[in-house]
Design a protein around this motif. Structure first.
Motif, PDB file in Angstrom:
ATOM      1  N   THR A 120       0.847  -1.190   0.000  1.00 21.90           N
ATOM      2  CA  THR A 120       0.000   0.000   0.000  1.00 21.90           C
ATOM      3  C   THR A 120       0.882   1.239   0.000  1.00 21.90           C
ATOM      4  OG1 THR A 120      -1.781  -1.116   1.189  1.00 21.90           O
ATOM      5  CG2 THR A 120      -1.762   1.288   1.251  1.00 21.90           C
ATOM      6  N   GLY A 121       0.617   2.147  -0.935  1.00 22.97           N
ATOM      7  CA  GLY A 121       1.411   3.349  -1.044  1.00 22.97           C
ATOM      8  C   GLY A 121       0.833   4.503  -0.238  1.00 22.97           C
ATOM      9  N   VAL A 122       1.712   5.347   0.245  1.00 24.21           N
ATOM     10  CA  VAL A 122       1.308   6.582   0.921  1.00 24.21           C
ATOM     11  C   VAL A 122       1.332   7.702  -0.121  1.00 24.21           C
ATOM     12  CG1 VAL A 122       1.927   8.288   2.670  1.00 24.21           C
ATOM     13  CG2 VAL A 122       2.181   5.838   3.146  1.00 24.21           C
ATOM     14  N   PRO A 123       0.192   8.353  -0.374  1.00 23.73           N
ATOM     15  CA  PRO A 123       0.181   9.416  -1.381  1.00 23.73           C
ATOM     16  C   PRO A 123       0.817  10.696  -0.857  1.00 23.73           C
ATOM     17  CG  PRO A 123      -1.990   9.224  -0.395  1.00 23.73           C
ATOM     18  CD  PRO A 123      -1.146   8.135   0.212  1.00 23.73           C
ATOM     19  N   VAL A 124       1.577  11.351  -1.721  1.00 27.54           N
ATOM     20  CA  VAL A 124       2.216  12.627  -1.389  1.00 27.54           C
ATOM     21  C   VAL A 124       1.830  13.620  -2.485  1.00 27.54           C
ATOM     22  CG1 VAL A 124       4.421  13.855  -1.316  1.00 27.54           C
ATOM     23  CG2 VAL A 124       4.144  11.706  -0.076  1.00 27.54           C
ATOM     24  N   LEU A 136       3.030  20.506 -10.033  1.00 33.00           N
ATOM     25  CA  LEU A 136       2.415  19.586  -9.078  1.00 33.00           C
ATOM     26  C   LEU A 136       3.245  18.321  -8.962  1.00 33.00           C
ATOM     27  CD1 LEU A 136      -0.084  20.718 -11.160  1.00 33.00           C
ATOM     28  CD2 LEU A 136      -1.401  19.853  -9.240  1.00 33.00           C
ATOM     29  N   MET A 137       3.132  17.684  -7.820  1.00 28.82           N
ATOM     30  CA  MET A 137       3.755  16.386  -7.607  1.00 28.82           C
ATOM     31  C   MET A 137       2.723  15.430  -7.029  1.00 28.82           C
ATOM     32  SD  MET A 137       7.550  17.373  -6.142  1.00 28.82           S
ATOM     33  CE  MET A 137       6.911  17.924  -4.574  1.00 28.82           C
ATOM     34  N   PHE A 138       2.668  14.238  -7.600  1.00 26.55           N
ATOM     35  CA  PHE A 138       1.855  13.146  -7.070  1.00 26.55           C
ATOM     36  C   PHE A 138       2.784  11.953  -6.892  1.00 26.55           C
ATOM     37  CE2 PHE A 138      -1.373  15.659  -9.341  1.00 26.55           C
ATOM     38  CZ  PHE A 138      -2.366  15.749  -8.379  1.00 26.55           C
ATOM     39  N   HIS A 139       3.232  11.717  -5.661  1.00 23.80           N
ATOM     40  CA  HIS A 139       4.114  10.590  -5.387  1.00 23.80           C
ATOM     41  C   HIS A 139       3.346   9.486  -4.665  1.00 23.80           C
ATOM     42  CE1 HIS A 139       7.012  13.442  -6.584  1.00 23.80           C
ATOM     43  NE2 HIS A 139       7.462  13.830  -5.403  1.00 23.80           N
ATOM     44  N   HIS A 140       3.860   8.266  -4.770  1.00 22.73           N
ATOM     45  CA  HIS A 140       3.301   7.110  -4.064  1.00 22.73           C
ATOM     46  C   HIS A 140       4.480   6.401  -3.401  1.00 22.73           C
ATOM     47  CE1 HIS A 140      -0.291   7.929  -6.427  1.00 22.73           C
ATOM     48  NE2 HIS A 140       0.500   7.996  -7.474  1.00 22.73           N
ATOM     49  N   LEU A 141       4.534   6.467  -2.070  1.00 18.27           N
ATOM     50  CA  LEU A 141       5.697   5.981  -1.339  1.00 18.27           C
ATOM     51  C   LEU A 141       5.378   4.674  -0.621  1.00 18.27           C
ATOM     52  CD1 LEU A 141       6.942   9.356   0.197  1.00 18.27           C
ATOM     53  CD2 LEU A 141       7.286   8.425  -2.103  1.00 18.27           C
ATOM     54  N   PHE A 142       6.270   3.698  -0.784  1.00 20.47           N
ATOM     55  CA  PHE A 142       6.049   2.362  -0.227  1.00 20.47           C
ATOM     56  C   PHE A 142       7.085   1.985   0.826  1.00 20.47           C
ATOM     57  CE2 PHE A 142       4.397   2.554  -4.513  1.00 20.47           C
ATOM     58  CZ  PHE A 142       3.120   2.016  -4.379  1.00 20.47           C
ATOM     59  N   GLY A 143       7.987   2.896   1.145  1.00 18.65           N
ATOM     60  CA  GLY A 143       9.028   2.591   2.114  1.00 18.65           C
ATOM     61  C   GLY A 143       8.680   3.081   3.504  1.00 18.65           C
ATOM     62  N   PRO A 144       9.639   3.011   4.434  1.00 15.25           N
ATOM     63  CA  PRO A 144       9.427   3.482   5.807  1.00 15.25           C
ATOM     64  C   PRO A 144       9.580   5.001   5.898  1.00 15.25           C
ATOM     65  CG  PRO A 144      11.645   2.634   5.569  1.00 15.25           C
ATOM     66  CD  PRO A 144      10.976   2.407   4.249  1.00 15.25           C
ATOM     67  N   ALA A 152       6.931  13.142   4.754  1.00 21.41           N
ATOM     68  CA  ALA A 152       7.335  13.261   3.353  1.00 21.41           C
ATOM     69  C   ALA A 152       6.581  14.357   2.617  1.00 21.41           C
ATOM     70  CB  ALA A 152       7.152  11.920   2.643  1.00 21.41           C
ATOM     71  N   GLU A 153       5.268  14.460   2.838  1.00 22.03           N
ATOM     72  CA  GLU A 153       4.498  15.451   2.090  1.00 22.03           C
ATOM     73  C   GLU A 153       4.949  16.871   2.429  1.00 22.03           C
ATOM     74  OE1 GLU A 153       0.351  14.906   0.552  1.00 22.03           O
ATOM     75  OE2 GLU A 153      -0.099  16.109   2.320  1.00 22.03           O
ATOM     76  N   ALA A 154       5.138  17.161   3.688  1.00 26.37           N
ATOM     77  CA  ALA A 154       5.597  18.494   4.090  1.00 26.37           C
ATOM     78  C   ALA A 154       6.983  18.785   3.521  1.00 26.37           C
ATOM     79  CB  ALA A 154       5.612  18.607   5.614  1.00 26.37           C
ATOM     80  N   ALA A 155       7.852  17.775   3.504  1.00 26.57           N
ATOM     81  CA  ALA A 155       9.210  17.977   2.999  1.00 26.57           C
ATOM     82  C   ALA A 155       9.202  18.235   1.495  1.00 26.57           C
ATOM     83  CB  ALA A 155      10.064  16.748   3.321  1.00 26.57           C
ATOM     84  N   TRP A 156       8.401  17.485   0.752  1.00 22.92           N
ATOM     85  CA  TRP A 156       8.331  17.706  -0.693  1.00 22.92           C
ATOM     86  C   TRP A 156       7.673  19.040  -1.014  1.00 22.92           C
ATOM     87  CZ3 TRP A 156      10.963  15.703  -4.466  1.00 22.92           C
ATOM     88  CH2 TRP A 156      11.524  14.424  -4.338  1.00 22.92           C
ATOM     89  N   GLN A 157       6.671  19.458  -0.231  1.00 24.77           N
ATOM     90  CA  GLN A 157       6.066  20.769  -0.459  1.00 24.77           C
ATOM     91  C   GLN A 157       7.078  21.879  -0.236  1.00 24.77           C
ATOM     92  OE1 GLN A 157       2.596  21.782  -1.416  1.00 24.77           O
ATOM     93  NE2 GLN A 157       4.069  23.390  -1.866  1.00 24.77           N
ATOM     94  N   GLN A 158       7.875  21.765   0.819  1.00 26.21           N
ATOM     95  CA  GLN A 158       8.889  22.770   1.093  1.00 26.21           C
ATOM     96  C   GLN A 158       9.921  22.801  -0.027  1.00 26.21           C
ATOM     97  OE1 GLN A 158      10.983  22.132   4.769  1.00 26.21           O
ATOM     98  NE2 GLN A 158      11.926  24.143   4.772  1.00 26.21           N
TER      99      GLN A 158
END
Length: 245
Positions: free
Chosen positions: A140-144, A219-227, A232-238
């Motif tokens: 399951t991926g975490v959306p960013v 825009l960025m739409f990431h799907h993260l599967f790691g730990p 991550a979302e706040a870091a990529w937005q910054q």
């Protein structure tokens, strides 16, 4: 005036009908390849909701046949506009499936630009679904999501800024191996799996990273599967805001 439209696509996926169903008809599954954060009530007449950048859109589930058919329809706006989605799954030999997608409805006055954007977007989204089912099955991926204005840059200038910020080569062609080092973020070691005049996508061992570069917004739409994905979302937005400021 409204204008009717219909987009129909078909793709073969390296997954069983049950796996495809989990990907297209559950919240965590949709989170792993499509846009936003998703919630799906598992019944006909239930609600399917997508939240992106603080905006929530709901649709009624009009068909719910596990492993075979899933369909939704948004409510009509005051001018009659609405969106309907239908997914039809058919199993094939060799643990593969054929997925047919029908996206239809009514668009508003600027229907042609919107239709063109939808028509261009669907092949990319189905490609991302295939990447997910091929390389991250059962996960399951975490959306960013992140968005930032491009401050008057053209689409080409925005792409150039993104490639510099990611330490990518200017010609980020499909199949190229990359080692990207976005500032204040973990390095990305992977492969370019999509590249056109609107977006780039990089797949790594623990994520699918997509960068959209338009003339007004990036825009960025990431799907993260790691730990360690909590921040991550706040870091990529910054990172994106700083890159384009």
């Amino acid at each position: 005036m409204t204008h009717p439209f219909e987009i129909e696509l078909e793709t073969t996926l390296p997954a069983s009908p049950e796996q495809v169903w989990e990907a297209i008809a559950t919240g965590p599954g949709i989170d792993s390849w499509f846009m936003g954060r998703n919630e799906v009530e598992s019944r006909e007449g239930g609600i399917a909701a997508m939240s992106t950048g603080g905006h929530r859109e709901e649709a009624v589930i009009t068909a719910y046949e596990p492993g075979e058919r899933f369909a939704t329809r948004t409510s009509a706006a005051e001018d009659g506009r609405f969106m309907a989605f239908e997914y039809l799954i058919e199993g094939r030999d060799g643990a593969s499936s054929v997925l047919r997608v029908v996206h239809s409805g009514l668009l508003g006055d600027d229907w042609q630009d919107e239709y063109d954007a939808l028509r261009r977007g669907w092949p990319f989204h189905l490609h991302t679904l295939r990447e997910y089912l091929t390389h991250f099955p059962g996960r399951t991926g975490v959306p960013v999501f992140a968005v930032a204005p491009t401050d008057g840059r053209s689409a080409q200038e925005t792409r150039a800024a993104l490639t510099r910020g990611l330490s990518l080569p200017d010609s980020a062609v499909v199949g190229a191996r990359v080692h990207a080092e976005p500032a204040s973020l973990p390095p990305l070691d992977g492969e370019v799996v999509w590249s056109d005049d609107e977006r780039m996508e990089v797949r790594t061992a623990d994520g699918i990273y997509t960068f959209h570069h338009g003339s007004g917004m990036a825009l960025m739409f990431h799907h993260l599967f790691g730990p360690d994905t909590e921040q991550a979302e706040a870091a990529w937005q910054q990172w994106l805001t700083g890159l384009l400021s």
